[in-house]
Design a protein around this motif. Structure first.
Motif, PDB file in Angstrom:
ATOM      1  N   GLU A  49     113.476 -39.301  42.265  1.00  0.00           N
ATOM      2  CA  GLU A  49     112.292 -39.284  41.413  1.00  0.00           C
ATOM      3  C   GLU A  49     111.062 -39.600  42.237  1.00  0.00           C
ATOM      4  O   GLU A  49     110.996 -40.621  42.925  1.00  0.00           O
ATOM      5  N   TYR A  50     110.078 -38.730  42.152  1.00  0.00           N
ATOM      6  CA  TYR A  50     108.838 -38.869  42.912  1.00  0.00           C
ATOM      7  C   TYR A  50     107.788 -39.577  42.056  1.00  0.00           C
ATOM      8  O   TYR A  50     107.599 -39.210  40.900  1.00  0.00           O
ATOM      9  N   PRO A  51     107.116 -40.633  42.551  1.00  0.00           N
ATOM     10  CA  PRO A  51     107.264 -41.279  43.863  1.00  0.00           C
ATOM     11  C   PRO A  51     108.070 -42.572  43.790  1.00  0.00           C
ATOM     12  O   PRO A  51     108.037 -43.381  44.699  1.00  0.00           O
ATOM     13  N   LYS A  52     108.820 -42.800  42.693  1.00  0.00           N
ATOM     14  CA  LYS A  52     109.411 -44.108  42.426  1.00  0.00           C
ATOM     15  C   LYS A  52     110.641 -44.430  43.265  1.00  0.00           C
ATOM     16  O   LYS A  52     111.001 -45.598  43.414  1.00  0.00           O
ATOM     17  N   ALA A  53     111.297 -43.410  43.802  1.00  0.00           N
ATOM     18  CA  ALA A  53     112.615 -43.633  44.389  1.00  0.00           C
ATOM     19  C   ALA A  53     112.585 -44.406  45.698  1.00  0.00           C
ATOM     20  O   ALA A  53     113.609 -44.895  46.150  1.00  0.00           O
ATOM     21  N   GLY A  54     111.452 -44.538  46.329  1.00  0.00           N
ATOM     22  CA  GLY A  54     111.390 -45.228  47.605  1.00  0.00           C
ATOM     23  C   GLY A  54     111.303 -44.239  48.753  1.00  0.00           C
ATOM     24  O   GLY A  54     111.775 -43.103  48.677  1.00  0.00           O
ATOM     25  N   LEU A  55     110.707 -44.689  49.855  1.00  0.00           N
ATOM     26  CA  LEU A  55     110.380 -43.794  50.958  1.00  0.00           C
ATOM     27  C   LEU A  55     111.599 -43.127  51.559  1.00  0.00           C
ATOM     28  O   LEU A  55     111.602 -41.923  51.839  1.00  0.00           O
ATOM     29  N   ARG A  56     112.691 -43.897  51.762  1.00  0.00           N
ATOM     30  CA  ARG A  56     113.868 -43.316  52.411  1.00  0.00           C
ATOM     31  C   ARG A  56     114.434 -42.174  51.578  1.00  0.00           C
ATOM     32  O   ARG A  56     114.757 -41.105  52.104  1.00  0.00           O
ATOM     33  N   ALA A  57     114.565 -42.383  50.266  1.00  0.00           N
ATOM     34  CA  ALA A  57     115.110 -41.331  49.404  1.00  0.00           C
ATOM     35  C   ALA A  57     114.175 -40.134  49.352  1.00  0.00           C
ATOM     36  O   ALA A  57     114.618 -38.975  49.386  1.00  0.00           O
ATOM     37  N   LEU A  58     112.870 -40.391  49.259  1.00  0.00           N
ATOM     38  CA  LEU A  58     111.912 -39.286  49.174  1.00  0.00           C
ATOM     39  C   LEU A  58     111.921 -38.440  50.439  1.00  0.00           C
ATOM     40  O   LEU A  58     111.747 -37.218  50.386  1.00  0.00           O
ATOM     41  N   GLN A  59     112.119 -39.073  51.581  1.00  0.00           N
ATOM     42  CA  GLN A  59     112.140 -38.319  52.842  1.00  0.00           C
ATOM     43  C   GLN A  59     113.425 -37.525  53.017  1.00  0.00           C
ATOM     44  O   GLN A  59     113.445 -36.535  53.744  1.00  0.00           O
ATOM     45  N   SER A  60     114.513 -37.954  52.344  1.00  0.00           N
ATOM     46  CA  SER A  60     115.816 -37.311  52.535  1.00  0.00           C
ATOM     47  C   SER A  60     116.162 -36.316  51.428  1.00  0.00           C
ATOM     48  O   SER A  60     117.070 -35.504  51.604  1.00  0.00           O
ATOM     49  N   ALA A  61     115.473 -36.366  50.311  1.00  0.00           N
ATOM     50  CA  ALA A  61     115.887 -35.603  49.135  1.00  0.00           C
ATOM     51  C   ALA A  61     115.633 -34.114  49.301  1.00  0.00           C
ATOM     52  O   ALA A  61     114.561 -33.698  49.763  1.00  0.00           O
ATOM     53  N   ALA A  62     116.611 -33.331  48.857  1.00  0.00           N
ATOM     54  CA  ALA A  62     116.421 -31.881  48.768  1.00  0.00           C
ATOM     55  C   ALA A  62     115.786 -31.503  47.447  1.00  0.00           C
ATOM     56  O   ALA A  62     115.181 -30.435  47.319  1.00  0.00           O
ATOM     57  N   VAL A  63     115.937 -32.373  46.438  1.00  0.00           N
ATOM     58  CA  VAL A  63     115.363 -32.136  45.113  1.00  0.00           C
ATOM     59  C   VAL A  63     114.503 -33.349  44.751  1.00  0.00           C
ATOM     60  O   VAL A  63     114.957 -34.496  44.826  1.00  0.00           O
ATOM     61  N   LEU A  64     113.259 -33.087  44.362  1.00  0.00           N
ATOM     62  CA  LEU A  64     112.364 -34.138  43.874  1.00  0.00           C
ATOM     63  C   LEU A  64     111.947 -33.787  42.457  1.00  0.00           C
ATOM     64  O   LEU A  64     111.734 -32.606  42.137  1.00  0.00           O
ATOM     65  N   TRP A  65     111.838 -34.793  41.619  1.00  0.00           N
ATOM     66  CA  TRP A  65     111.410 -34.545  40.236  1.00  0.00           C
ATOM     67  C   TRP A  65     110.435 -35.607  39.784  1.00  0.00           C
ATOM     68  O   TRP A  65     110.385 -36.714  40.327  1.00  0.00           O
ATOM     69  N   GLN A  66     109.667 -35.253  38.761  1.00  0.00           N
ATOM     70  CA  GLN A  66     108.809 -36.213  38.069  1.00  0.00           C
ATOM     71  C   GLN A  66     108.799 -35.858  36.594  1.00  0.00           C
ATOM     72  O   GLN A  66     108.799 -34.683  36.224  1.00  0.00           O
ATOM     73  N   CYS A  67     108.823 -36.898  35.732  1.00  0.00           N
ATOM     74  CA  CYS A  67     108.794 -36.683  34.293  1.00  0.00           C
ATOM     75  C   CYS A  67     107.361 -36.707  33.779  1.00  0.00           C
ATOM     76  O   CYS A  67     106.554 -37.555  34.200  1.00  0.00           O
ATOM     77  N   ALA A  68     107.049 -35.807  32.884  1.00  0.00           N
ATOM     78  CA  ALA A  68     105.730 -35.790  32.262  1.00  0.00           C
ATOM     79  C   ALA A  68     105.567 -37.013  31.373  1.00  0.00           C
ATOM     80  O   ALA A  68     106.527 -37.525  30.803  1.00  0.00           O
ATOM     81  N   ARG A  69     104.323 -37.477  31.260  1.00  0.00           N
ATOM     82  CA  ARG A  69     104.041 -38.596  30.359  1.00  0.00           C
ATOM     83  C   ARG A  69     104.233 -38.145  28.913  1.00  0.00           C
ATOM     84  O   ARG A  69     103.920 -37.007  28.562  1.00  0.00           O
ATOM     85  N   PRO A  70     104.739 -39.044  28.063  1.00  0.00           N
ATOM     86  CA  PRO A  70     104.839 -38.689  26.637  1.00  0.00           C
ATOM     87  C   PRO A  70     103.475 -38.341  26.069  1.00  0.00           C
ATOM     88  O   PRO A  70     102.458 -38.941  26.441  1.00  0.00           O
ATOM     89  N   THR A  71     103.439 -37.375  25.191  1.00  0.00           N
ATOM     90  CA  THR A  71     102.182 -36.956  24.572  1.00  0.00           C
ATOM     91  C   THR A  71     101.531 -38.111  23.832  1.00  0.00           C
ATOM     92  O   THR A  71     102.194 -38.861  23.122  1.00  0.00           O
ATOM     93  N   GLY A  72     100.235 -38.260  24.020  1.00  0.00           N
ATOM     94  CA  GLY A  72      99.498 -39.273  23.272  1.00  0.00           C
ATOM     95  C   GLY A  72      99.460 -40.638  23.917  1.00  0.00           C
ATOM     96  O   GLY A  72      98.953 -41.596  23.318  1.00  0.00           O
ATOM     97  N   THR A  73      99.977 -40.788  25.158  1.00  0.00           N
ATOM     98  CA  THR A  73      99.981 -42.110  25.783  1.00  0.00           C
ATOM     99  C   THR A  73      98.695 -42.413  26.550  1.00  0.00           C
ATOM    100  O   THR A  73      98.433 -43.563  26.870  1.00  0.00           O
TER     101      THR A  73
END
Length: 530
Positions: A390-414
């Motif tokens: 999960e970008y950017p929460k997963a931490g630097l090591r995971a972000l540098q090694s991941a083949a797949v990165l994801w981020q969740c959209a904020r809930p509507t109205g927040t």
């Protein structure tokens, strides 16, 4: 037991703590959270009481004035606590506590089963006439909670997964003392979309260690999704929600057995467990977990157990404990109840779930348009296909090694409508991340439980729609990030020309099989704000 006095304006309840307990601070904190009125020990000694209720004979409680009742504590008498009382005597039946100076401590011993009367008579013959079998109020509450099982599982985010609950008593022979690595090992080895793992600790262990040190010691397991119960009522909702229980010699497993839950034996032996006690018989029947990698096989062995039969030796008067207690306690007070005994009340649901995993080691198998997905924590010993983070929460090591990165959209109205802001669109963010992360192959904006926008380094932008599985009148959804990993694995199996869209893939993860529709990018997905 206090619900028997509901609605009675004549009854005033006060709590006090006998000096000398190693766990007194936590006990007082729990009382404070409940709103109960406490009084200092010295004040309690000066007061005349109409009735004294206690769940343990230890300490100086015999100095309190008034008739005294010793109530059930835990499920039966199953172990002797080392360096506490007489060697080899069941905790709770020791004459050193029940007959200090040869004088009975309690006027009444309220017990949960007729066999316990015989045990009391064996160890303290003079007390046999002071016993009354009332049943177990805690078991009655558990049985009253069974109808809330689906609610508890929803609160835990269990879904279709099997909930495996580890239970650890306190002391040197407890599961957490003997096998502190077991929760983390199970999480590393069991597929995350098939199993959820929770841990119930005895309140004494919470008190002895403290929340800060527990969080530190269990940090890797908590990050991988371990659910840690709070020290008081929450344990019961986890037990009701469980599909199986892995236990040491603590009596919590007897409550699980009474609910019909399969039990796995994780006790490494020692001096505390008493032979031929209900807990010893339960563990003798249960399949033994010698190492974490055998967990799935041992669970299969445990499923066929008939655990309720073993539990019958620990619990009588099921469903009638409050009725029996009302009759007994009002009789000692010389009063008539103002109302019939209340029904046992269901336990409240869990306050929260474990941490959502922010990185997954993903094992995939692609067979045409069917993709099997199994996910584990990044430190798993299993061979895997790729790392998703999960970008950017997963931490630097995971972000540098991941083949797949994801981020969740904020809930509507927040978002605050009056705050100046600048937000990425899903299309813009996926472009930005691929530029920032050269080792990444797939970036996904998770727009909802059923919608994602995916950008692949070779195949460009794609929209995916994930159908829920419909069965038995229920709709079950997979984690959309698992579907992203399935699409990523499929896109990596052949040359770009082979992967024409639109296409419908079948994603198998855990016990679920869902259809994943992959199409050219849909305009509303491109401009979705993250």
């Amino acid at each position: 037991m206090l619900p028997v006095f509901l609605g009675d304006q004549r009854i005033t309840t006060r709590f006090t703590l006998a000096p000398g307990s190693d766990f007194g601070v936590s006990a007082l904190a729990a009382l404070d959270r409940s709103g109960a009125r406490t009084v200092p020990w010295e004040e309690a000694l000066r007061t005349d009481h109409d009735l004294v209720l206690a769940a343990s004979p230890k300490g100086e409680l015999r100095e309190l004035s008034g008739p005294r009742v010793l109530l059930p504590h835990g499920a039966g008498f199953n172990k002797a606590v080392r360096d506490d009382g007489s060697p080899g005597i069941p905790s709770g039946l020791d004459p050193a506590y029940l007959l200090p100076d040869g004088v009975p401590w309690a006027d009444l011993h309220a017990l949960a089963h007729d066999d316990q009367v015989a045990l009391l008579a064996h160890y303290c013959p003079s007390l046999a006439g002071r016993a009354d079998v009332v049943g177990d109020p805690t078991l009655d509450r558990l049985l009253a909670s069974v109808g809330h099982r689906a609610h508890y599982r929803d609160a835990l985010g269990t879904g279709w997964r099997q909930l495996v609950v580890l239970t650890s008593t306190w002391g040197p022979e407890s599961l957490l003392s003997r096998r502190p690595e077991l929760p983390g090992e199970l999480l590393d080895l069991l597929p995350q979309d098939t199993f959820q793992v929770a841990l119930i600790l005895h309140p004494n262990e919470h008190s002895r260690t403290g929340a800060f040190d527990l969080s530190r010691r269990l940090a890797p397991a908590l990050a991988a999704g371990l659910v840690l119960s709070q020290p008081y009522e929450e344990w019961a909702s986890l037990l009701v929600a469980a599909d199986a229980v892995v236990s040491d010699h603590g009596s919590t497993a007897l409550y699980a057995a009474a609910l019909g839950r399969p039990v796995v034996n994780a006790y490494d032996g020692g001096d505390e467990l008493l032979p031929d006690s209900p807990m010893a018989r339960l563990l003798a029947q249960a399949p033994r977990l010698t190492e974490a990698r055998r967990m799935e096989d041992v669970l299969s062995e445990a499923v066929g157990q008939e655990t309720r039969l073993v539990a019958e030796a620990a619990f009588a008067r099921q469903g009638r404990a409050l009725h029996q207690l009302q009759r007994t306690l009002y009789g000692m007070l010389g009063l008539r109840p103002v109302a019939a005994a209340p029904e046992a009340e269901a336990f409240p649901g869990p306050d929260g779930v474990g941490h959502r995993a922010m990185a997954h080691a993903v094992r995939t198998k692609v067979n045409g348009l069917r993709i099997d997905v199994e996910r584990f924590p990044p430190q798993t010993p299993h061979a895997v296909h790729h790392l998703a983070a999960e970008y950017p929460k997963a931490g630097l090591r995971a972000l540098q090694s991941a083949a797949v990165l994801w981020q969740c959209a904020r809930p509507t109205g927040t978002a605050d409508p009056r705050r100046a802001s600048s937000t990425w669109t899903a299309a813009g963010w996926t472009t930005h991340v691929l530029e920032e992360a050269p080792r990444c192959r797939t970036v996904a904006a998770v727009l909802s439980a059923e919608r994602c926008l995916l950008r692949h380094r070779s195949h460009g932008l794609l929209s995916i729609r994930i159908e829920p599985q419909r069965a038995g009148g229920r709709m079950s959804r997979i984690d959309p990030v698992a579907a992203v990993s399935a699409v990523h694995a499929w896109l990596g199996t052949a040359a770009p020309a082979v992967h024409s869209v639109p296409v419908v893939l079948t994603c198998e993860t855990g016990p679920l099989s869902v259809l994943v529709h992959v199409t050219p990018p849909i305009p509303e997905d491109l401009d979705h704000e993250l």
